[in-house]
Scaffold this motif. Structure first.
Motif, short mmCIF file in Angstrom:
data_model
loop_
_atom_site.label_atom_id
_atom_site.label_comp_id
_atom_site.label_asym_id
_atom_site.label_seq_id
_atom_site.Cartn_x
_atom_site.Cartn_y
_atom_site.Cartn_z
N SER A 1 -1.51 11.67 7.77
CA SER A 1 -0.09 11.33 7.77
C SER A 1 0.49 11.50 9.16
O SER A 1 -0.02 12.29 9.97
N PHE B 1 -2.40 6.91 4.70
CA PHE B 1 -2.89 5.68 4.09
C PHE B 1 -4.24 5.32 4.69
O PHE B 1 -4.42 5.40 5.91
N ARG C 1 11.13 8.03 9.09
CA ARG C 1 10.00 7.14 8.90
C ARG C 1 9.36 6.84 10.25
O ARG C 1 10.03 6.87 11.28
N ASP D 1 -0.20 3.90 13.04
CA ASP D 1 1.12 4.53 13.04
C ASP D 1 1.44 4.91 14.48
O ASP D 1 0.63 5.57 15.16
N CYS E 1 1.19 -3.33 11.18
CA CYS E 1 0.22 -3.66 10.14
C CYS E 1 -0.07 -5.16 10.20
O CYS E 1 0.16 -5.80 11.23
N ASN F 1 6.38 2.39 7.13
CA ASN F 1 5.97 2.67 5.76
C ASN F 1 7.10 3.39 5.02
O ASN F 1 7.85 4.16 5.61
N TYR G 1 0.81 -1.22 0.00
CA TYR G 1 0.00 0.00 0.00
C TYR G 1 0.84 1.27 0.00
O TYR G 1 0.34 2.35 -0.30
N ASP G 2 2.15 1.18 0.36
CA ASP G 2 2.94 2.40 0.59
C ASP G 2 3.85 2.74 -0.59
O ASP G 2 4.90 3.35 -0.41
N TRP H 1 0.78 -8.55 7.81
CA TRP H 1 1.60 -8.94 6.67
C TRP H 1 1.84 -10.44 6.75
O TRP H 1 2.19 -10.94 7.81
#
Length: 453
Positions: free
Chosen positions: A357, A439, A417, A395, A422, A433, A201-202, A424
């Motif tokens: 963000s 996102f 960053r 985040d 997340c 990310n 997605y990033d 995965w």
């Protein structure tokens, strides 16, 4: 002769007739449909024998995508049929949008490594358009990759490529790939989980690397010129049902503490269950000014290093994190504490209702708000595991990975960053990310300043 993982002989040459392919794909979908409790009829293959011969020569194969599983909203059907994919893009309310959702017969490139190598988004779109083709939708890509596994023993892109396909997250076209049986080459030392669908997605529109590429789809001549309406945008998700409603604070405290005991926290500290419970603070009543912003009380353990907490809770730390410097507090208020505490946190989709963000979230923090740290991230995941299962990620805006050159031959920009958790390869994962963007699957995790120790 078959190879490991292959279960069907791929038709070639004279076998490539419309009738043979119709019968073959009907057999394939009979088995798949049974898994999902469906009954599907595959219509006649619209490609002529001459077209099929042309496709074979060009390195393409035809596939069939049922209308019942062709859209973003019905993609979860494919997740039921292929449970090993384990990807957030398969949730019933997922926000991974197809640019266009086209059902029926289509053709695609058979090469395991993606074509259109080294392109950025604009270049890929131009080249695909010039070829008179479209990017594969996510649903088409899944079927193509699963068919590839049937016929060759390999999923598309399992070796060394991350192709952009016809999907977008937060308005940006992004990429996807499958894990095969062996570790991919040149994509970081990430142990594979065979059959996992990975949706990146990033991805930034300007990002390019030797391993970026694209996957395109075509249709039979008889179907060309048929316009397909773009799929409606995914609705923005709000607070998850698991976090709705009023809480009994005593019962919620006991639920969380019992979960920590079960995860091994008490044993890690050499305590029995009740001794451990007695060492943790209770929830204080919710301050009135927190209502509507911080409605999730959470117990935060601090006496166990965050890395060990993640291990006990089953949170994988991405191997990519070994390339980054240690994460540090963005502000002293977010530093890890010595003593356990209880605090009130945002629910997912609360306080920051829409995608935000990390930088914008930090700039918007009020005097009574603190960005979450690494220990708090695991505490919230433990308290509300259904969020991660439902592709609602956080985040951890109280910490940053400072900008540094990233080794490993990966072309990542030198920027700060933000760490986050997340989902995965079918489980929670701690990572960062690639870009500090908003996102749709993430929200900033923030707590109220007041804590109970």
């Amino acid at each position: 002769m078959t190879v490991p993982g292959q279960t069907l002989e791929e038709p070639r040459g004279a076998e490539l007739t419309p009738g043979h392919l119709t019968a073959l794909h009907q057999r394939i979908w009979d088995e798949r449909a049974e898994t999902a409790g469906l009954r599907l009829v595959v219509p006649p293959c619209p490609y002529s024998a001459a077209e099929l011969a042309e496709l074979e020569k060009a390195g393409r194969r035809v596939g069939y995508l049922p209308p019942e599983a062709a859209t973003r909203a019905t993609r979860h059907v494919l997740g039921t049929i292929f449970p090993s994919m384990g990807c957030y893009s398969l949730q019933p309310d997922n926000e991974v949008e197809n640019l266009v959702s086209r059902a029926g017969w289509f053709d695609y490139e058979t090469a395991i490594d993606a074509p259109y190598a080294g392109t950025d988004e604009a270049e890929l779109l131009e080249q695909v358009r010039a070829a008179g083709r479209d990017l594969l939708s996510m649903n088409q890509y899944i079927v193509a990759a699963q068919d590839s596994r049937l016929f060759t023993g390999r999923y598309l892109d399992e070796r060394r490529t991350w192709p952009r396909i016809g999907i977008r997250v937060s308005g940006r076209i992004v990429c996807a790939r499958f894990d095969g049986d062996e570790m991919a080459e040149g994509l970081g030392d990430e142990p594979p989980v065979p059959g996992s669908l990975l949706t990146g997605y990033d991805l930034h529109p300007d990002f390019r690397a030797p391993y970026t590429g694209g996957r395109s789809a075509g249709v039979a001549r008889s179907g060309r010129g048929v316009e397909v309406e773009p799929e409606p945008r995914a609705p923005q998700r709000g607070v998850h049902p698991s976090q709705e409603g009023e809480l009994d604070l005593d019962a919620e405290w006991r639920r969380q503490v019992d979960g920590l005991v079960e995860a091994g926290f008490a044993g890690e500290l050499g305590m029995g269950p009740e001794e451990y419970a007695a060492s943790l603070p209770r929830f204080a009543p919710q301050p009135p000014e927190y209502r509507g912003r911080f409605d999730a009380p959470v117990v935060v353990e601090t006496r166990i290093a965050w890395e060990r907490q993640y291990e006990l809770l089953g949170i994988r730390v991405s191997p990519f994190m070994a390339l980054f410097p240690d994460a540090v507090p963005w502000h002293p208020d977010s530093a890890h504490r010595d003593r356990p505490y209880a605090a009130w946190f945002t629910r997912w989709g609360q306080r920051f209702e829409g995608p935000t963000s990390p930088d914008d979230a930090r700039a918007d923090l009020r005097p009574d708000e603190v960005g979450a740290n690494l220990q708090e991230g695991s505490a919230v995941l433990h308290a509300h595991p259904a969020l991660n299962d439902a592709a609602r990620f956080f985040d951890l805006v109280g910490f940053v990975f400072p900008a540094t050159e990233i080794g490993g031959g990966l072309p990542f920009e030198t920027i700060d960053r933000t760490p986050g958790i997340c989902r995965w390869r079918g489980r929670p994962e701690f990572a960062a990310n690639l870009y500090p963007l908003a996102f749709s699957v993430f929200r900033p995790l923030v707590r109220g300043r007041a804590v109970t120790t």
